[in-house]
Motif scaffolding. Structure first.
Motif, PDB file in Angstrom:
ATOM      1  N   VAL A  75       0.534  -1.057   0.099  1.00  0.00           N
ATOM      2  CA  VAL A  75       0.288   0.084  -0.111  1.00  0.00           C
ATOM      3  C   VAL A  75       0.888   1.243  -0.182  1.00  0.00           C
ATOM      4  O   VAL A  75       1.906   1.668   0.643  1.00  0.00           O
ATOM      5  CB  VAL A  75      -0.393  -0.109   1.187  1.00  0.00           C
ATOM      6  CG1 VAL A  75      -1.499   1.118   1.378  1.00  0.00           C
ATOM      7  CG2 VAL A  75      -1.523  -1.433   1.380  1.00  0.00           C
ATOM      8  N   PRO A  76       0.482   1.479  -0.683  1.00  0.00           N
ATOM      9  CA  PRO A  76       1.883   3.866  -0.854  1.00  0.00           C
ATOM     10  C   PRO A  76       1.111   4.099   0.036  1.00  0.00           C
ATOM     11  O   PRO A  76       1.268   5.690  -0.067  1.00  0.00           O
ATOM     12  CB  PRO A  76       1.060   3.868  -2.517  1.00  0.00           C
ATOM     13  CG  PRO A  76       0.056   3.664  -3.274  1.00  0.00           C
ATOM     14  CD  PRO A  76      -0.006   2.145  -2.073  1.00  0.00           C
ATOM     15  N   HIS A  77       0.988   3.750   1.368  1.00  0.00           N
ATOM     16  CA  HIS A  77       0.209   5.474   2.406  1.00  0.00           C
ATOM     17  C   HIS A  77       1.498   6.196   2.314  1.00  0.00           C
ATOM     18  O   HIS A  77       1.232   7.096   2.785  1.00  0.00           O
ATOM     19  CB  HIS A  77      -0.076   4.625   3.407  1.00  0.00           C
ATOM     20  CG  HIS A  77       0.773   3.758   4.042  1.00  0.00           C
ATOM     21  ND1 HIS A  77       2.123   3.775   4.500  1.00  0.00           N
ATOM     22  CD2 HIS A  77       1.774   2.075   4.086  1.00  0.00           C
ATOM     23  CE1 HIS A  77       2.908   3.051   5.455  1.00  0.00           C
ATOM     24  NE2 HIS A  77       2.630   2.285   4.926  1.00  0.00           N
ATOM     25  N   ALA A  78       2.412   6.012   2.225  1.00  0.00           N
ATOM     26  CA  ALA A  78       3.495   6.974   2.761  1.00  0.00           C
ATOM     27  C   ALA A  78       3.568   8.236   1.624  1.00  0.00           C
ATOM     28  O   ALA A  78       3.616   9.644   2.174  1.00  0.00           O
ATOM     29  CB  ALA A  78       4.579   7.069   2.893  1.00  0.00           C
ATOM     30  N   SER A  79       3.467   8.240   0.670  1.00  0.00           N
ATOM     31  CA  SER A  79       3.932   8.834  -0.698  1.00  0.00           C
ATOM     32  C   SER A  79       1.707   9.074  -1.134  1.00  0.00           C
ATOM     33  O   SER A  79       2.313  10.790  -1.078  1.00  0.00           O
ATOM     34  CB  SER A  79       4.402   7.704  -2.189  1.00  0.00           C
ATOM     35  OG  SER A  79       3.566   6.999  -2.340  1.00  0.00           O
ATOM     36  N   ALA A  80       1.434   8.239  -0.651  1.00  0.00           N
ATOM     37  CA  ALA A  80      -0.066   8.835  -0.983  1.00  0.00           C
ATOM     38  C   ALA A  80      -0.453  10.726   0.338  1.00  0.00           C
ATOM     39  O   ALA A  80      -0.728  11.237   0.214  1.00  0.00           O
ATOM     40  CB  ALA A  80      -1.174   7.831  -0.194  1.00  0.00           C
ATOM     41  N   LEU A  81       0.043   9.915   1.594  1.00  0.00           N
ATOM     42  CA  LEU A  81      -0.098  11.050   2.899  1.00  0.00           C
ATOM     43  C   LEU A  81       0.878  12.109   2.628  1.00  0.00           C
ATOM     44  O   LEU A  81       0.560  13.471   2.402  1.00  0.00           O
ATOM     45  CB  LEU A  81      -0.030  10.582   3.732  1.00  0.00           C
ATOM     46  CG  LEU A  81      -0.450  11.336   4.963  1.00  0.00           C
ATOM     47  CD1 LEU A  81      -1.585  11.930   5.648  1.00  0.00           C
ATOM     48  CD2 LEU A  81       0.506  10.100   6.803  1.00  0.00           C
ATOM     49  N   GLY A  82       1.471  12.092   1.866  1.00  0.00           N
ATOM     50  CA  GLY A  82       2.820  13.406   1.947  1.00  0.00           C
ATOM     51  C   GLY A  82       2.204  13.996   0.547  1.00  0.00           C
ATOM     52  O   GLY A  82       2.499  15.120   0.734  1.00  0.00           O
TER      53      GLY A  82
END
Length: 199
Positions: A75-82
């Motif tokens: 899940v690309p959570h870090a880039s999405a939240l960034g």
């Protein structure tokens, strides 16, 4: 050096001017469209709210076993939240609470946290056209607001503060963050929020 005239687009921020009405607007519509497309949300249905009333986040929603940890790796959570945070920092104070809350679990994000990030993207789909607007005025006065919940963090029982300052009809400074101490009353939490806003 070369004078290329008035800036209209800087670092993903679109600048619009209405000189006859004395207005200046800052928007990230194109940036948000690109973010939504990157995460396959460009055709998603808009959602009316980021965080629903009474909704709480905590470590109890983090992965509890190897299977859940493995699921979250893709899940690309870090880039999405960034990407959401960049919009929040530049022109979108309405995203401050969501990014502040979800940023606490960045190192061990769970499914519920990821769902909240996706809901934030749904919200941005419906509000991507919002413009941070400043209006010409003869009375330049800074107006500030601050508030706090009580023991909103399920893990530490710390409260969350928030503030926004306005000038010329538009927001110029905003923040939402967990307080550094545990408070025992709503009044104490709000006092700390006021102190942090003016400090």
């Amino acid at each position: 050096m070369k004078d290329m005239g008035e800036a209209s687009y800087v670092l993903g921020i679109e600048i619009t001017r209405g000189r006859n009405k004395g207005m200046l607007g800052l928007s990230q519509k194109t940036y948000i469209k690109n973010v939504l497309k990157r995460y396959g949300m460009h055709k998603s249905e808009p959602k009316p709210a980021l965080i629903t009333q009474g909704e709480k986040f905590g470590s109890f929603q983090c992965p509890k076993n190897e299977y859940e940890l493995e699921q979250m790796k893709s899940v690309p959570h870090a880039s999405a939240l960034g990407s959401i945070m960049y919009a929040q920092v530049c022109t979108r104070p309405d995203l401050a609470l969501a990014t502040g809350l979800l940023g606490r679990f960045q190192s061990n994000l769970g499914k519920d946290h990821w769902k909240a990030i996706k809901r934030t993207l749904h919200y941005m789909q419906g509000t991507k056209g919002l413009i941070l607007t400043y209006r010409k005025t003869d009375a330049l006065e800074i107006v500030g607001y601050s508030d706090a919940d009580l023991a909103g963090c399920k893990d530490t029982l710390k409260s969350t503060s928030g503030y926004v300052f306005l000038l010329a009809g538009g927001a110029i400074s905003w923040k939402s963050a967990k307080q550094s101490v545990v408070t025992l009353s709503t009044m104490y939490a709000k006092f700390i929020a006021c102190f942090e806003a003016t400090g």
